[in-house]
Enzyme design. Structure first.
Site, PDB file in Angstrom:
ATOM      1  N   CYS A  66     -44.196  58.288  29.257  1.00  0.00           N
ATOM      2  CA  CYS A  66     -43.219  58.612  28.214  1.00  0.00           C
ATOM      3  C   CYS A  66     -41.849  58.065  28.583  1.00  0.00           C
ATOM      4  O   CYS A  66     -41.149  57.473  27.749  1.00  0.00           O
ATOM      5  CB  CYS A  66     -43.121  60.127  28.021  1.00  0.00           C
ATOM      6  SG  CYS A  66     -44.621  60.923  27.421  1.00  0.00           S
ATOM      7  N   ASP A  81     -22.332  67.644  48.844  1.00  0.00           N
ATOM      8  CA  ASP A  81     -23.418  66.726  49.198  1.00  0.00           C
ATOM      9  C   ASP A  81     -24.197  66.278  47.965  1.00  0.00           C
ATOM     10  O   ASP A  81     -25.065  65.417  48.070  1.00  0.00           O
ATOM     11  CB  ASP A  81     -24.411  67.407  50.155  1.00  0.00           C
ATOM     12  CG  ASP A  81     -23.750  67.911  51.423  1.00  0.00           C
ATOM     13  OD1 ASP A  81     -22.887  67.184  51.943  1.00  0.00           O
ATOM     14  OD2 ASP A  81     -24.077  69.013  51.872  1.00  0.00           O
ATOM     15  N   CYS A  95     -44.754  62.678  30.414  1.00  0.00           N
ATOM     16  CA  CYS A  95     -45.280  62.035  31.616  1.00  0.00           C
ATOM     17  C   CYS A  95     -44.416  60.822  31.940  1.00  0.00           C
ATOM     18  O   CYS A  95     -43.489  60.492  31.203  1.00  0.00           O
ATOM     19  CB  CYS A  95     -46.738  61.615  31.418  1.00  0.00           C
ATOM     20  SG  CYS A  95     -46.945  60.411  30.085  1.00  0.00           S
ATOM     21  N   ASP A 136     -26.516  70.647  52.043  1.00  0.00           N
ATOM     22  CA  ASP A 136     -26.587  72.014  51.540  1.00  0.00           C
ATOM     23  C   ASP A 136     -25.485  72.365  50.564  1.00  0.00           C
ATOM     24  O   ASP A 136     -25.555  73.385  49.897  1.00  0.00           O
ATOM     25  CB  ASP A 136     -26.526  73.010  52.702  1.00  0.00           C
ATOM     26  CG  ASP A 136     -25.115  73.130  53.269  1.00  0.00           C
ATOM     27  OD1 ASP A 136     -24.458  72.087  53.434  1.00  0.00           O
ATOM     28  OD2 ASP A 136     -24.669  74.259  53.528  1.00  0.00           O
ATOM     29  N   ASP A 174     -26.095  66.171  56.687  1.00  0.00           N
ATOM     30  CA  ASP A 174     -24.793  66.833  56.616  1.00  0.00           C
ATOM     31  C   ASP A 174     -24.708  67.789  57.804  1.00  0.00           C
ATOM     32  O   ASP A 174     -25.715  68.362  58.218  1.00  0.00           O
ATOM     33  CB  ASP A 174     -24.681  67.600  55.300  1.00  0.00           C
ATOM     34  CG  ASP A 174     -23.408  68.415  55.232  1.00  0.00           C
ATOM     35  OD1 ASP A 174     -22.334  67.824  55.393  1.00  0.00           O
ATOM     36  OD2 ASP A 174     -23.498  69.642  55.025  1.00  0.00           O
TER      37      ASP A 174
END
Length: 733
Positions: free
Chosen positions: A16, A624, A13, A620, A422
């Site tokens: 942690c 990037d 979690c 994409d 982009d």
């Protein structure tokens, strides 16, 4: 100073991650440390003269986590994490099944010694098998003075179990049946079951992390052809040194960065640039590791190898950007840091007050009240508040084609004021198409057939797009002396006449002059942001082919709606200024930055953030990925690379920008539900804890039993789940 990213196993979690970060920062010589929960990595900057990786591992081990400092492959780390997740899932299933049996036995009156003994045995299995992690981590947290939910779960379940076990032993020793009324095995086992269920649900929301990075590194060529005079031999990529001459066969990946010495070809560099149009490669041209050679054979001289290649730098940039971003601390963890110590103090105070204020039987009743406080205050509702809302929200998003990795993305989406897009594959379709063919005066229908026939023989990626645009399927023309000049164009003889298709320089090199009509068509196409090819006979240009990436039909409307929200939209592209301006104008005149390299995209994200803006990056491609990792909110389009999608917090499978606006709406609804859940979970505890402690006893004689506390604890958890579901049903209507 050494900068290094280590795999970190055993995280469950956000607390942690916080504890592991604190442990690393406490090591002498560590300048900074940050733990990325979703990637399961720790990025540490340390002085190697003051501390070693072994010191870092020991510090983290003291908190119950496993820092891997030895050289292990990404595949091995992924396999270890997968085994951990399967183990946690099996523990949750075991706890739920056995706890339901225990509950049935304990709530079916009368309680008999056999029922009690079976319940004790089953609860022992739940605590030792499914709940052992809570006890080990709780003990380590206690030693490190970093109390968390694990400690409270361990205290409440352990106390209830030991208390019940003592009374069961007293019954067998004395035969007094009243001892059977002080057995709370179902409360202990159900507590473990509910908390584990919450952890499994949360783990499902962030299962996939950086597998695409591993796949990318694994996809690089392992061997390469070394040129030695007239001979060639195969060597491993690790043996390549700068200055070596290497051969790239047609269709092969370039092994390292280098400069072309001999040969002509095209290279698909979409991996690096994000642009779909292949780049011509002749002597002196730069080639990059991981990019794909076209139909020609090239000899190139290695310049950058190993970790120095552009691809390796992009991978490293992504890893560091992911790890250096501080985890967003969830509200539940901030509450838990105060909540847990306070509850423990309240339980102790409850027992002391009962002992002091009720002389006869006060110690026993006080212990029951203290156990009841620990059980009813067990933070199941707090632990489920976030993951249940996330699961419902993520499921709703998936049905809309929006894949959300974790809560951080939803929290970030609420505060976004700038979205960076982009161009290729995001605003545009991501593949080249023929925008127009300008046929010049003097051309005829048979010229259409000639052009189509030449392109049918070409292996260039644009050839099929041209043939499709012309719409000629059956072509009877015969071509002789066909030749494809890499990086320039193609030519062939039809009916005794040589016809050529290619760049302006290729056509002019054949002695063909460009008429004013041709130059006008070229200028118009280039102003519109298109790349141009010319089709010519031996004497004149017959057509100008305008080729460009196609704008997505939904882009302009989606961008307009984002701007209507008050969000600034910026376009980044590796294209030239003219092509960038053309696309920016088509989508409403947004601002743009042209000619940006992969590393430059990340720099622009940093610049916007330094101006105080909360930035979302939509992309994409692998080019990037570094910018996606650095942005406050990263969104990958579904048609993009696996790396971009794994780096990003959100993936839009439809590749439509309209989904970005839907994501923002979904984020507001999900975070609102999480806050509601946390509010009601806290209100429940504020009301229930005083009653559990016995505040009503002096007035009504009522003292809540741990069994009822366990039931109320479960009801509070179910109310959180129900609120999550109902909130999204209301939002749907």
């Amino acid at each position: 100073m050494i900068k290094k990213t280590f795999p970190l196993l055993g995280l469950h979690c956000a607390a942690c991650a916080s504890h592991a970060t604190k442990a690393l920062e406490g090591v002498t010589g560590v300048s900074s440390a940050s733990v990325n929960l979703s990637a399961a990595t720790a990025f540490v900057v340390y002085n190697e003269q003051q501390c070693s990786p072994e010191d870092l591992r020991e510090a983290v081990a003291s908190m119950g986590y496993d820092l891997r400092i030895d050289e292990v492959s990404p595949e091995e780390i992924e396999a270890l994490r997968h085994r951990q997740e399967l183990t946690q899932r099996r523990q949750a299933v075991l706890a739920i099944v056995l706890s339901l049996i225990v509950m049935g036995l304990m709530m079916a009156h009368p309680i008999t010694p056999l029922k009690a003994s079976v319940s004790a045995l089953l609860t022992t299995i739940v605590l030792l098998v499914s709940g052992r992690g809570f006890y080990s981590r709780g003990w380590q947290q206690l030693r490190a003075r970093a109390a968390g939910m694990d400690l409270l779960v361990a205290l409440s379940t352990g106390t209830a179990f030991v208390f019940s076990l003592v009374h069961l032993g007293e019954y067998f020793a004395s035969g007094a049946e009243h001892h059977l009324h002080h057995l709370y095995f179902e409360a202990a086992s159900m507590t473990i079951a509910f908390v584990l269920l919450g952890k499994v649900i949360e783990a499902r929301a962030q299962r996939r992390t950086a597998t695409a990075l591993r796949q990318l590194m694994g996809s690089q060529p392992r061997e390469v052809l070394l040129v030695e005079g007239e001979q060639e031999r195969v060597i491993s990529v690790e043996e390549v040194e700068p200055g070596m001459l290497l051969r790239a066969q047609p269709g092969a990946l370039f092994a390292v960065d280098g400069l072309v010495v001999e040969g002509e070809s095209y290279a698909d560099e979409q991996l690096i640039s994000g642009e779909p149009i292949p780049v011509a490669k002749t002597a002196g041209a730069q080639v990059y590791a991981g990019t794909l050679n076209g139909s020609g054979s090239l000899t190139y001289r290695a310049s950058e190898v190993g970790r120095a290649t552009l691809l390796a730098r992009i991978i490293r940039l992504v890893q560091e950007a992911q790890s250096s971003r501080a985890p967003i601390q969830r509200l539940v963890d901030r509450i838990a840091r105060i909540f847990v110590p306070v509850i423990v103090l309240i339980a102790l105070l409850t027992w002391v007050l009962w002992f002091l204020l009720v002389p006869e039987g006060g110690a026993t009743q006080g212990l029951v009240a203290a156990v009841t406080v620990l059980i009813i205050a067990c933070p199941c509702a707090l632990g489920l508040a976030t993951p249940t809302a996330l699961m419902v929200g993520i499921g709703r998003g998936a049905s809309q084609g929006i894949l959300i990795r974790n809560a951080e993305s939803l929290e970030a989406a609420q505060h976004i004021d700038t979205i960076v897009l982009d161009k290729t594959g995001t605003i545009t379709e991501g593949h080249p198409t023929v925008r127009a063919i300008h046929w010049l005066s003097g051309s005829s229908r048979v010229d259409h057939l000639r052009l189509s026939r030449l392109e049918q023989l070409s292996a260039h990626p644009l050839a099929s797009a041209i043939v499709q645009e012309l719409g000629v399927t059956l072509n009877p023309l015969q071509v002789s002396a066909f030749a494809e000049v890499a990086g320039r164009g193609l030519q062939g003889t039809i009916g005794g006449v040589v016809y050529r298709v290619g760049s302006r320089a290729f056509i002019e090199s054949a002695g063909i002059s460009l008429s004013p009509e041709v130059q006008s068509a070229l200028e118009q196409s280039e102003q519109a942001g298109a790349t141009c090819s010319l089709y010519a006979s031996e004497t004149e240009v017959l057509a100008v082919l305008a080729i460009s990436d196609t704008l997505r039909p939904t882009s302009a409307g989606a961008i307009a709606r984002l701007r209507s929200r008050g969000i600034e939209v910026v376009m980044l592209t590796g294209d030239g200024a003219r092509a960038a301006e053309a696309v920016a104008d088509q989508v409403g005149g947004i601002s743009y930055i042209a000619g940006v390299l992969p590393e430059g995209k990340a720099e622009h994200i940093r610049r916007l953030q330094s101006e105080g803006k909360r930035v979302a990056m939509v992309g994409d491609g692998i080019n990037d990925a570094a910018a996606l990792a650095l942005a406050d909110l990263s969104i990958a389009m579904g048609q993009g690379s696996d790396l971009a999608m794994e780096t990003a917090m959100v993936t839009i499978r439809s590749s439509s920008l309209e989904a970005v606006g839907e994501l923002l709406d979904l984020a507001h609804r999900t975070l609102g539900t999480i806050r509601q859940n946390l509010f009601w979970a806290c209100i429940y505890n504020l009301a229930a804890i005083p009653i559990a402690a016995g505040v009503l006893y002096p007035f009504t004689g009522y003292l809540m039993s741990p069994m009822l506390a366990g039931g109320l604890m479960m009801l509070s958890s179910l109310s959180v789940v129900g609120n999550s579901i109902l909130s999204f049903q209301r939002g749907q209507h």
